[in-house]
Write a protein that holds these residues in place. Structure first.
Motif, mmCIF file in Angstrom:
data_model
loop_
_atom_site.group_PDB
_atom_site.id
_atom_site.type_symbol
_atom_site.label_atom_id
_atom_site.label_comp_id
_atom_site.label_asym_id
_atom_site.label_seq_id
_atom_site.Cartn_x
_atom_site.Cartn_y
_atom_site.Cartn_z
ATOM 1 N N LEU A 128 -33.423 122.161 38.976
ATOM 2 C CA LEU A 128 -33.798 121.423 37.774
ATOM 3 C C LEU A 128 -32.886 120.197 37.587
ATOM 4 C CD1 LEU A 128 -35.145 123.771 35.453
ATOM 5 C CD2 LEU A 128 -36.695 122.091 36.787
ATOM 6 N N PRO A 129 -33.064 119.034 37.132
ATOM 7 C CA PRO A 129 -32.092 118.134 36.375
ATOM 8 C C PRO A 129 -31.303 119.015 35.405
ATOM 9 C CG PRO A 129 -34.099 117.250 35.778
ATOM 10 C CD PRO A 129 -34.434 118.509 36.739
ATOM 11 N N GLU A 130 -30.119 118.534 35.239
ATOM 12 C CA GLU A 130 -29.171 119.273 34.111
ATOM 13 C C GLU A 130 -29.795 119.415 32.773
ATOM 14 O OE1 GLU A 130 -24.691 119.174 32.350
ATOM 15 O OE2 GLU A 130 -25.101 117.819 33.899
ATOM 16 N N TYR A 131 -30.499 118.421 32.224
ATOM 17 C CA TYR A 131 -30.948 118.507 30.676
ATOM 18 C C TYR A 131 -32.072 119.596 30.675
ATOM 19 C CZ TYR A 131 -35.234 115.753 31.772
ATOM 20 O OH TYR A 131 -36.480 115.434 32.439
ATOM 21 N N LEU A 132 -32.832 119.650 31.869
ATOM 22 C CA LEU A 132 -33.950 120.564 31.916
ATOM 23 C C LEU A 132 -33.285 122.122 32.148
ATOM 24 C CD1 LEU A 132 -36.905 118.980 33.877
ATOM 25 C CD2 LEU A 132 -36.788 119.716 31.364
ATOM 26 N N SER A 133 -32.327 122.383 32.909
ATOM 27 C CA SER A 133 -31.642 123.541 33.253
ATOM 28 C C SER A 133 -30.960 124.105 31.842
ATOM 29 C CB SER A 133 -30.577 123.427 34.030
ATOM 30 O OG SER A 133 -29.725 124.461 34.384
ATOM 31 N N ARG A 134 -30.378 122.980 31.118
ATOM 32 C CA ARG A 134 -29.824 123.512 29.883
ATOM 33 C C ARG A 134 -30.961 123.837 28.928
ATOM 34 N NH1 ARG A 134 -24.681 123.048 30.358
ATOM 35 N NH2 ARG A 134 -23.648 121.583 31.684
ATOM 36 N N TRP A 135 -31.938 122.973 28.688
ATOM 37 C CA TRP A 135 -32.974 123.718 27.821
ATOM 38 C C TRP A 135 -33.522 124.950 28.207
ATOM 39 C CZ3 TRP A 135 -38.161 124.926 28.689
ATOM 40 C CH2 TRP A 135 -39.189 124.813 27.519
ATOM 41 N N THR A 136 -33.887 125.249 29.536
ATOM 42 C CA THR A 136 -34.354 126.440 30.105
ATOM 43 C C THR A 136 -33.349 127.655 29.655
ATOM 44 O OG1 THR A 136 -35.548 125.337 31.900
ATOM 45 C CG2 THR A 136 -35.209 127.642 32.090
ATOM 46 N N THR A 137 -32.059 127.311 29.802
ATOM 47 C CA THR A 137 -31.246 128.248 29.376
ATOM 48 C C THR A 137 -31.279 128.668 28.089
ATOM 49 O OG1 THR A 137 -29.579 127.529 31.279
ATOM 50 C CG2 THR A 137 -28.685 128.896 29.624
ATOM 51 N N ASP A 138 -31.336 127.684 27.340
ATOM 52 C CA ASP A 138 -31.370 127.947 25.700
ATOM 53 C C ASP A 138 -32.589 128.681 25.348
ATOM 54 O OD1 ASP A 138 -29.083 126.325 25.241
ATOM 55 O OD2 ASP A 138 -30.133 124.493 24.842
ATOM 56 N N LYS A 139 -33.513 128.468 26.230
ATOM 57 C CA LYS A 139 -35.055 129.207 25.821
ATOM 58 C C LYS A 139 -34.663 130.854 26.048
ATOM 59 C CE LYS A 139 -39.194 130.435 25.574
ATOM 60 N NZ LYS A 139 -39.567 131.116 24.141
ATOM 61 N N VAL A 140 -34.052 131.030 27.341
ATOM 62 C CA VAL A 140 -33.778 132.469 27.654
ATOM 63 C C VAL A 140 -32.838 132.936 26.744
ATOM 64 C CG1 VAL A 140 -32.518 133.817 29.614
ATOM 65 C CG2 VAL A 140 -34.058 131.810 30.165
ATOM 66 N N LYS A 141 -31.820 132.139 26.565
ATOM 67 C CA LYS A 141 -31.077 132.751 25.445
ATOM 68 C C LYS A 141 -31.869 133.140 23.988
ATOM 69 C CE LYS A 141 -26.565 130.854 26.656
ATOM 70 N NZ LYS A 141 -25.769 129.699 26.170
ATOM 71 N N SER A 142 -32.812 132.337 23.685
ATOM 72 C CA SER A 142 -33.583 132.326 22.367
ATOM 73 C C SER A 142 -34.261 134.059 22.519
ATOM 74 C CB SER A 142 -34.280 131.195 22.123
ATOM 75 O OG SER A 142 -35.625 131.320 22.974
ATOM 76 N N GLU A 143 -34.610 134.248 23.520
ATOM 77 C CA GLU A 143 -35.342 135.726 23.778
ATOM 78 C C GLU A 143 -34.340 136.904 23.715
ATOM 79 O OE1 GLU A 143 -38.638 135.932 23.446
ATOM 80 O OE2 GLU A 143 -39.020 133.725 24.071
ATOM 81 N N GLY A 144 -32.888 136.439 23.434
ATOM 82 C CA GLY A 144 -32.279 137.505 23.345
ATOM 83 C C GLY A 144 -31.440 138.217 24.353
ATOM 84 N N VAL A 145 -31.370 137.269 25.664
ATOM 85 C CA VAL A 145 -30.719 137.315 26.591
ATOM 86 C C VAL A 145 -29.433 136.991 26.731
ATOM 87 C CG1 VAL A 145 -30.706 137.099 29.154
ATOM 88 C CG2 VAL A 145 -33.179 137.419 28.028
#
Length: 127
Positions: free
Chosen positions: A69-86
């Motif tokens: 993924l491009p960097e901005y989507l990778s960062r968005w995805t990472t934030d989503k995973v973190k929001s689930e408590g990971v």
């Protein structure tokens, strides 16, 4: 023994085993930040919110799915995973896995960091 607490994720039965560990409040560490590892992290992170378990995801890249993924989507995805408590550990590769005298596992990373586990531990390696 380390191999008794490691799951190479390949099948529905493997997911059911991980879901059971998460349901019992265990700790699951997912090694890999690709599509499968990130999806597992989200699902199991969500599950552990109600069971007092925990999920950690470890990978060598700067963000989830950073290889595709491009960097901005990778960062968005990472934030989503973190929001689930990971809990996310980036820029790290597992160097060693050992067992402590009380039967828990300890991961050592190439960065020098070591992480021990209080709960039941399952390790998922996603290719």
């Amino acid at each position: 023994m380390v191999t008794d607490k490691v799951t190479l994720f390949r099948s529905v039965a493997d997911f059911q085993q991980l879901h059971e560990v998460a349901g019992k409040g265990g700790h699951i560490t997912i090694i890999g930040g690709g599509f499968l590892g990130s999806e597992l992290a989200c699902v199991l992170g969500y599950k552990t919110k109600s069971t007092k378990g925990s999920v950690t995801q470890v990978y060598p890249e700067y963000g989830n799915m950073a290889k595709v993924l491009p960097e901005y989507l990778s960062r968005w995805t990472t934030d989503k995973v973190k929001s689930e408590g990971v809990d996310i550990i980036t820029h790290s590769t597992v160097k060693d896995v050992t067992t402590t005298p009380d039967g828990k596992l300890k991961l050592s990373f190439d960065t020098g960091k070591e992480v021990g586990f209080i709960y039941t531990f399952s390790l998922v390696y996603t290719l």
